[in-house]
Design an enzyme around this catalytic site. Structure first.
Site, PDB file in Angstrom:
ATOM      1  N   LEU A  85       2.839   0.237   2.583  1.00 13.11           N
ATOM      2  CA  LEU A  85       3.652   0.883   1.562  1.00 13.11           C
ATOM      3  C   LEU A  85       5.133   0.721   1.878  1.00 13.11           C
ATOM      4  CD1 LEU A  85       1.652   4.188   0.930  1.00 13.11           C
ATOM      5  CD2 LEU A  85       1.404   1.944  -0.152  1.00 13.11           C
ATOM      6  N   GLY A 124      -3.840   2.321  10.073  1.00 13.36           N
ATOM      7  CA  GLY A 124      -3.004   3.323  10.720  1.00 13.36           C
ATOM      8  C   GLY A 124      -1.740   3.526   9.921  1.00 13.36           C
ATOM      9  N   GLY A 125      -1.196   4.739   9.928  1.00 10.80           N
ATOM     10  CA  GLY A 125       0.016   5.010   9.173  1.00 10.80           C
ATOM     11  C   GLY A 125      -0.183   4.727   7.701  1.00 10.80           C
ATOM     12  N   ASP A 126       0.699   3.918   7.131  1.00  6.48           N
ATOM     13  CA  ASP A 126       0.580   3.546   5.721  1.00  6.48           C
ATOM     14  C   ASP A 126       0.176   2.081   5.575  1.00  6.48           C
ATOM     15  OD1 ASP A 126       3.090   2.917   6.823  1.00  6.48           O
ATOM     16  OD2 ASP A 126       3.988   2.692   4.847  1.00  6.48           O
ATOM     17  N   GLU A 127      -0.558   1.569   6.564  1.00  8.13           N
ATOM     18  CA  GLU A 127      -1.009   0.177   6.530  1.00  8.13           C
ATOM     19  C   GLU A 127      -2.525   0.123   6.310  1.00  8.13           C
ATOM     20  OE1 GLU A 127      -0.451  -3.999   9.034  1.00  8.13           O
ATOM     21  OE2 GLU A 127      -0.034  -2.074   9.991  1.00  8.13           O
TER      22      GLU A 127
END
Length: 215
Positions: A85, A124-127
């Site tokens: 994102l 992980g995160g926005d990936e």
């Protein structure tokens, strides 16, 4: 006066009935305890292989699912997709992490719907990553698929009286076989980071390793 043998036989029969009932109750209780243990084990396995926020498979589970897809692809083209994102930190900073989490859930649902039965995961995160079986691999199909994915992810997300919009940078790379999955994901990841540098006037998507790159 009752026959002592009759009384003894009755006592034995009653004892056998009570014993049988107790054994039945123990069997029912053991079955219930086994069902609870099996459910707890299944929950632990799911938690170990899935992202707790979005419910998508995690990185390790994705590699296992992707390997199965590649093994059964039977010569069909397969594309690795990595998306991230854009400026997601601004959503957390402006609206708070609770809203940011809901955005991630919405993105996960949209990506999974786009992929259909093909595996997608939160790395992980926005990936996120996915593995798509395709009818063919050419510039026209890639342009159509990536444009559609970007449009789906960019659609407004209504949350708590707000309307949130996010965009994603997308990288794609063909996978030539089960042993090439890691290499293809690395290529798609590199293409995704190159797409981060593309101006907002153009769709943020890249195809890497198929002889046609949208830069």
């Amino acid at each position: 006066m009752p026959d002592p043998l009759t009384i003894a036989s009755g006592i034995c029969a009653a004892g056998a009935l009570v014993s049988s009932w107790q054994l039945h109750r123990r069997a029912i209780r053991a079955e219930a305890e086994l069902a609870v243990l099996q459910a707890e084990l299944a929950a632990e396995r799911h938690a170990a292989s899935h992202d707790p926020l979005t419910g998508l498979p995690n990185r390790r589970a994705f590699h296992r699912l992707a390997a199965a897809v590649l093994t059964g692809a039977a010569g069909r083209p397969v594309i690795a997709v990595v998306l991230d994102l854009d400026d997601f930190k601004q959503i957390n900073d402006r609206y708070g992490h609770a809203v940011g989490d809901q955005v991630l859930v919405s993105v996960a649902q949209r990506f999974a719907a786009f992929a259909g039965g093909d595996p997608v995961a939160r790395l992980g995160g926005d990936e996120f990553a996915g593995l798509l079986t395709t009818p063919r691999v050419d510039r026209r199909w890639i342009d159509h698929a990536t444009r559609r994915l970007c449009d789906i992810l960019a659609a407004p997300i209504p949350l708590r009286g707000l309307t949130i919009r996010v965009t994603a940078s997308v990288g794609l790379a063909p996978v030539t076989g089960p042993g090439q999955l890691t290499e293809a994901l690395d290529q798609a990841d590199a293409a995704m980071y190159r797409a981060k540098g593309v101006g907002s006037a153009r769709p943020r998507r890249q195809l890497d390793g198929a002889g046609a790159t949208d830069r």
